[in-house]
Design a protein around this motif. Structure first.
Motif: not given
Length: 652
Positions: A579-586
């Motif tokens: 979840i954290m890295t997904m939001m970072v990528a976003f």
């Protein structure tokens, strides 16, 4: 009209001398528009044999002339009642200016005066104004149940009204109320510290015509039950003769949290020491708790051994038969289920138990009616701190652990019996409750002699067979809880994996028409985007595999010990990472597109994107920490690093 006469705070007269109740028979709606004053909290009952005074003094009732005539009752009693009940001093003053003698008249058929009504409704300013119009003797008037107005103030815990009344009449605290209870006792029942402290200081160490030894003991017990330890300490210092009492010891034994002086870390210990030195009230009360139990036990230990043993044995068990209390007998012997030491063990009052044993070492061999030691009872009630005292007694434990109860259960059999729900309430999640039960079984199995591990009880069951039989439901509930958690988390992980996999082929900025390479391949922010997207994909995939493994597990007893908790912890950790890295990528994708202009757009989006990450962390952090504690922290539950019985330096 009789209905309106009984709204007052009184001591219930029907065989319950400690139950302060709120008699609420509301007056007709035409007269009263407000609800009744709040009743004090429910109070523990006393037995009918607990009479407090040698001979009750004659009751001093107010004048009842207004109650005989209906016209006076309607024209005078009702308006004055309304004014007193609502705290309307201006309305009451008009009535009292015309007839000043009404301050000593009953205005209800319960023989309540205006002062009784205003006190019950807790109108402090009204009471302060009213007593100035009264003689000192008027404050001693009692209602039909024998309560003066100060009794009602004490039962409500209103120290301002108590001070006001005592200022005008010093005798008030010495006048018994309903069932002969003193105002100090009533205040102790509801546990208001300021009221109890004021009334005790004013009682001259509970001396007077109507104070008896039994009164003083009951006041001490109620102070302990209400956690008023500073006042209880004053009572024991002033009246040491009240300490050697079964009721006092039982009250102390049941105060589990009061004597729990565990310090989670050095910092909290330093803070507490500073608070005590600076005079913090709560910290001082905390410091007095262990001082109180030590002082009481010191006074008791001066008594003859036979008296001390009888005191620790507690009251014998009784049961009602044909309206009479009869002794409970078993095999021709009296039963004592309230033995002081064993009550403290059941409650987990470790420091109380240690204090008793350190000054009376023979208690380590004490047995209850079921031929069980304190360690057997500690195992039954899952009190690990008391069980850990076995490590302090060396080889003597081999003479205690083999003991069996009348049903042939040894100590390991007791672990086989499922613990009560309230004993596992500090362990979150059914699966971790099962894990704690397995830890107990393995610990006790290692503690007892090898020859006892396969012994059968009177029912023909070995400890492990009994454990399996009694924990079937807990295993089933644990399986249901883990599968439900894994299902929900796997859905989230699958959604994340689907999204980040698609993003890998639809990159921000698109591709060069000629080379087919990404437009921003040379930008560092683009590389960060690709890496974070890849990490999100890999971690979500790992999370899916972990939760899938949990769903297909066999759910054997031993799986709850380490395998399932570790899988759940890894699954949640990788899900959080995805979840954290997904939001970072976003967020990085917007930095890639708007790095040359409108930089505030990606910054704003990155800030907002942090919200779901923080929210997930906050919501799942307690569960993750519970899992971590169950896996790695539980190994420190048993086998303490330092001896508790051999290190009795006071902590306060």
């Amino acid at each position: 009209m009789d209905d309106m006469s009984t709204t007052s705070r009184v001591l219930a007269p029907s065989g319950d001398p400690s139950a302060i109740s709120m008699r609420q028979q509301p007056p007709p709606p035409i007269y009263i528009t407000y609800g009744p004053p709040p009743a004090p909290p429910p109070l523990p009952p006393l037995s009918s044999s607990e009479l407090f005074i040698r001979a009750p003094p004659p009751l001093s009732h107010p004048c009842q002339d207004l109650l005989s005539g209906r016209e006076d009752y309607i024209n005078t009693c009702v308006p004055l009642y309304q004014a007193s009940f609502n705290g309307d001093w201006e309305a009451a003053k008009i009535i009292l200016n015309k007839r000043s003698e009404l301050v000593r008249y009953s205005i209800t058929h319960n023989f309540d005066t205006a002062l009784h009504i205003a006190t019950a409704a807790q109108h402090t300013k009204f009471v302060e104004a009213l007593v100035e119009l009264m003689d000192a003797k008027d404050l001693e008037l009692q209602n039909i149940h024998g309560n003066t107005a100060i009794c009602l103030a004490a039962s409500a815990g209103n120290v301002e009204m108590i001070r006001t009344m005592v200022h005008w009449n010093k005798r008030l605290p010495t006048i018994p109320g309903a069932q002969g209870m003193m105002p100090l006792y009533m205040a102790a029942l509801v546990g208001n510290h300021d009221s109890v402290n004021y009334l005790y200081d004013d009682s001259d160490k509970m001396t007077g015509d109507f104070w008896m030894h039994r009164n003083r003991v009951w006041v001490l017990i109620k102070c302990i039950e209400a956690d008023l330890f500073d006042i209880a300490l004053k009572i024991v210092v002033d009246r040491p003769e009240v300490a050697p009492n079964v009721g006092v010891l039982l009250a102390l034994a049941q105060k589990r949290h009061a004597f729990d002086d565990m310090k989670p870390n050095i910092f909290q210990g330093i803070v507490k020491s500073i608070e005590v030195k600076l005079g913090d009230t709560e910290a001082r009360r905390e410091a007095m708790k262990m001082k109180l139990v030590r002082l009481i036990w010191k006074n008791i230990m001066r008594m003859p051994k036979k008296f001390v043993d009888e005191l620790l044995r507690g009251p014998h068990d009784t049961m009602m038969k044909n309206g009479k209390a009869v002794l409970v007998m078993k095999d021709g012997k009296r039963m004592y289920s309230s033995r002081i030491l064993f009550v403290a063990v059941e409650m987990g009052n470790t420091n109380f138990v240690i204090e008793l044993i350190s000054q009376y070492p023979e208690l380590i061999w004490e047995l209850n009616d079921n031929n069980q030691s304190i360690f057997h009872v500690a195992v039954s009630h899952r009190q690990e701190r008391i069980y850990n005292l076995l490590y302090d007694i060396g080889s003597m434990k081999d003479m205690i652990t083999p003991l069996k109860d009348p049903e042939g259960n040894n100590m390991l059999h007791l672990v086989g019996k499922e613990a009560e729900k309230n004993l596992l309430q500090n362990v979150s999640g059914v699966a971790f409750q099962m894990q704690r039960e397995l830890l107990w079984f393995k610990e006790v199995e290692a503690m007892i002699l090898p020859s006892l591990r396969e012994k059968r009880n009177a029912a023909g069951l070995t400890p492990h067979e009994l454990f399996t039989e009694n924990h079937k439901q807990l295993v089933s509930k644990g399986e249901e809880w883990i599968k439900g958690t894994a299902n929900q988390c796997m859905v989230v992980a699958a959604l994340i994996a689907t999204m980040v996999f698609g993003v890998a082929f639809s990159i921000p900025g698109g591709y060069h028409q000629d080379t087919g390479l990404p437009m921003f391949i040379r930008k560092e922010i683009y590389i960060a985007f690709v890496i974070s997207d890849a990490i999100s994909l890999f971690s979500s995939s790992a999370s899916i595999l972990m939760f899938l493994s949990m769903l297909t597990s066999r759910y054997a007893e031993q799986d709850f010990l380490e395998v399932l908790p570790k899988q759940l912890m890894i699954g949640l950790a990788t899900l959080f990472l995805s979840i954290m890295t997904m939001m970072v990528a976003f967020s990085f994708s917007f930095f890639v597109l708007y790095h040359n202009m409108l930089i505030w757009v990606p910054i704003s989006i990155a800030v907002v994107a942090a919200i779901p990450v923080i929210l997930f962390a906050k919501l799942q952090y307690p569960l993750l920490m519970d899992i971590y504690g169950s896996i790695y922290g539980s190994r420190y539950i048993f086998k303490p690093k330092k001896h508790m019985l051999q290190n009795r330096n006071p902590r306060w």
